[in-house]
Design a protein around this motif. Structure first.
Motif, short mmCIF file in Angstrom:
data_model
loop_
_atom_site.label_atom_id
_atom_site.label_comp_id
_atom_site.label_asym_id
_atom_site.label_seq_id
_atom_site.Cartn_x
_atom_site.Cartn_y
_atom_site.Cartn_z
N LEU A 41 0.82 -1.21 0.00
CA LEU A 41 0.00 0.00 0.00
C LEU A 41 0.85 1.26 0.00
CD1 LEU A 41 -2.74 1.38 0.13
CD2 LEU A 41 -2.68 1.15 2.62
N GLY A 42 1.88 1.28 0.84
CA GLY A 42 2.74 2.46 0.91
C GLY A 42 3.47 2.72 -0.39
N ILE A 43 3.99 1.67 -1.00
CA ILE A 43 4.71 1.82 -2.27
C ILE A 43 3.74 2.25 -3.38
CG2 ILE A 43 6.05 0.62 -4.03
CD1 ILE A 43 7.06 -1.22 -1.75
N ALA A 44 2.54 1.65 -3.39
CA ALA A 44 1.54 2.00 -4.39
C ALA A 44 1.17 3.48 -4.29
CB ALA A 44 0.29 1.14 -4.22
N LEU A 45 0.97 3.96 -3.08
CA LEU A 45 0.63 5.36 -2.88
C LEU A 45 1.77 6.28 -3.28
CD1 LEU A 45 -1.36 5.23 0.49
CD2 LEU A 45 -2.27 5.54 -1.82
N ALA A 46 3.01 5.85 -3.05
CA ALA A 46 4.17 6.66 -3.43
C ALA A 46 4.18 6.88 -4.94
CB ALA A 46 5.46 5.99 -2.97
N PHE A 47 3.96 5.83 -5.71
CA PHE A 47 3.91 5.97 -7.16
C PHE A 47 2.72 6.83 -7.59
CE2 PHE A 47 6.85 2.32 -7.38
CZ PHE A 47 7.66 2.71 -8.42
N GLY A 48 1.56 6.56 -7.01
CA GLY A 48 0.37 7.32 -7.38
C GLY A 48 0.48 8.79 -7.04
N PHE A 49 0.97 9.10 -5.84
CA PHE A 49 1.13 10.49 -5.44
C PHE A 49 2.18 11.20 -6.28
CE2 PHE A 49 -0.40 9.64 -0.81
CZ PHE A 49 -1.71 9.73 -1.23
N ALA A 50 3.24 10.47 -6.66
CA ALA A 50 4.30 11.07 -7.49
C ALA A 50 3.73 11.54 -8.83
CB ALA A 50 5.43 10.08 -7.71
N VAL A 51 2.92 10.68 -9.45
CA VAL A 51 2.29 11.06 -10.71
C VAL A 51 1.31 12.21 -10.49
CG1 VAL A 51 0.65 10.31 -12.47
CG2 VAL A 51 2.58 8.87 -11.90
N LEU A 52 0.54 12.13 -9.44
CA LEU A 52 -0.45 13.16 -9.14
C LEU A 52 0.19 14.54 -9.04
CD1 LEU A 52 -3.25 14.16 -8.25
CD2 LEU A 52 -2.71 13.39 -5.94
N VAL A 53 1.25 14.67 -8.25
CA VAL A 53 1.85 15.98 -8.05
C VAL A 53 2.58 16.46 -9.31
CG1 VAL A 53 2.06 15.69 -5.56
CG2 VAL A 53 3.98 15.04 -7.01
N MET A 54 3.15 15.52 -10.07
CA MET A 54 3.84 15.94 -11.28
C MET A 54 2.89 16.35 -12.40
SD MET A 54 6.79 16.00 -10.14
CE MET A 54 7.45 16.76 -11.62
N VAL A 55 1.68 15.78 -12.42
CA VAL A 55 0.69 16.22 -13.40
C VAL A 55 0.42 17.71 -13.25
CG1 VAL A 55 -1.77 16.11 -14.00
CG2 VAL A 55 -0.46 14.00 -13.77
#
Length: 234
Positions: A41-55
């Motif tokens: 869960l933590g790793i999944a959120l790290a990838f998801g949040f990274a894309v979210l903020v970079m968008v």
């Protein structure tokens, strides 16, 4: 927008994605005393949040592809020129390799560091990796989930979408969801550049299996572009 600015934005965005996502898998999952326990869960959120903020950071500059599978699918859909596709893919790979290099530098600062067979968050499959799924499962997972990821991206960035500012949220959440399912199978790529960086520094099995994480995501993205064009777009 000036081409060099777009390419720089893609390199920066991919750098951030690999550093945050693979960093969570490599550094945030262990301490000197043992596992931290951020888990899938933590790793999944790290990838998801990274894309979210970079968008929202580079989206207005380059569209925030930060993934060769996305750029190639956009080319197939007629939304990106061949010149920009090549520039985007090269920039994405440079950003991913630079992030993996920094991650390697940080990881080696830990006492007793030994590079694992699949190190720095590398993708893989088979005995000794994750849930030890076979190549067929890995290939299907990477193809199908990249296809779904691109369908989300095409849908939320469509001119007909009535809430374009929400696209980043939908894309980030979808990537996190993908990771929650696929991490045990392959560590989740759906992005050839994300796989390339760690594999180059890890070597061994990660480098030998890299081909799948180039072929399957690109094929999944192209399939999404075709489905979108035939069944959804006017």
């Amino acid at each position: 927008m000036n081409a060099s600015k777009k390419y720089f934005a893609e390199a920066l965005g991919t750098f951030a994605l690999v550093l945050f996502g693979c960093g969570a898998a490599t550094i945030a999952s262990v301490t000197q005393s043992g596992p931290v326990g951020i888990g899938v869960l933590g790793i999944a959120l790290a990838f998801g949040f990274a894309v979210l903020v970079m968008v929202y950071t580079i989206g207005p500059i380059s569209g925030c592809h930060i993934n060769p599978a996305i750029s190639i699918a956009m080319l197939a859909a007629g939304k990106l020129s061949a010149k920009d596709t090549l520039g985007y893919v090269i920039a994405q790979c440079i950003g991913a390799v630079a992030a993996a290099g920094l991650l390697y530098l940080l990881a080696t600062g830990s006492a007793g560091f030994v590079m694992p067979k699949w190190g720095l968050g590398s993708n893989g499959w088979g005995a000794g990796y994750g849930g030890e799924y076979n190549m067929t499962s890995a290939l299907i997972a990477e193809f199908v989930f990249t296809f779904l990821f691109l369908m989300v991206i095409f849908g939320t960035t469509s001119e007909r979408h009535n809430a374009p500012m929400m696209a980043g949220l939908a894309i980030g959440i979808s990537l996190a969801l993908i990771h929650m399912v696929v991490i045990p199978i392959t560590g989740t790529s759906v992005n050839p550049a994300r796989s390339l960086g760690p594999a180059l520094f890890s070597g061994g099995m990660a480098l030998q299996q890299l081909w799948l994480f180039i072929v399957a995501p690109i094929a999944g993205g192209l399939c999404a572009a075709l489905v979108r064009k035939i069944f959804i777009d006017d």
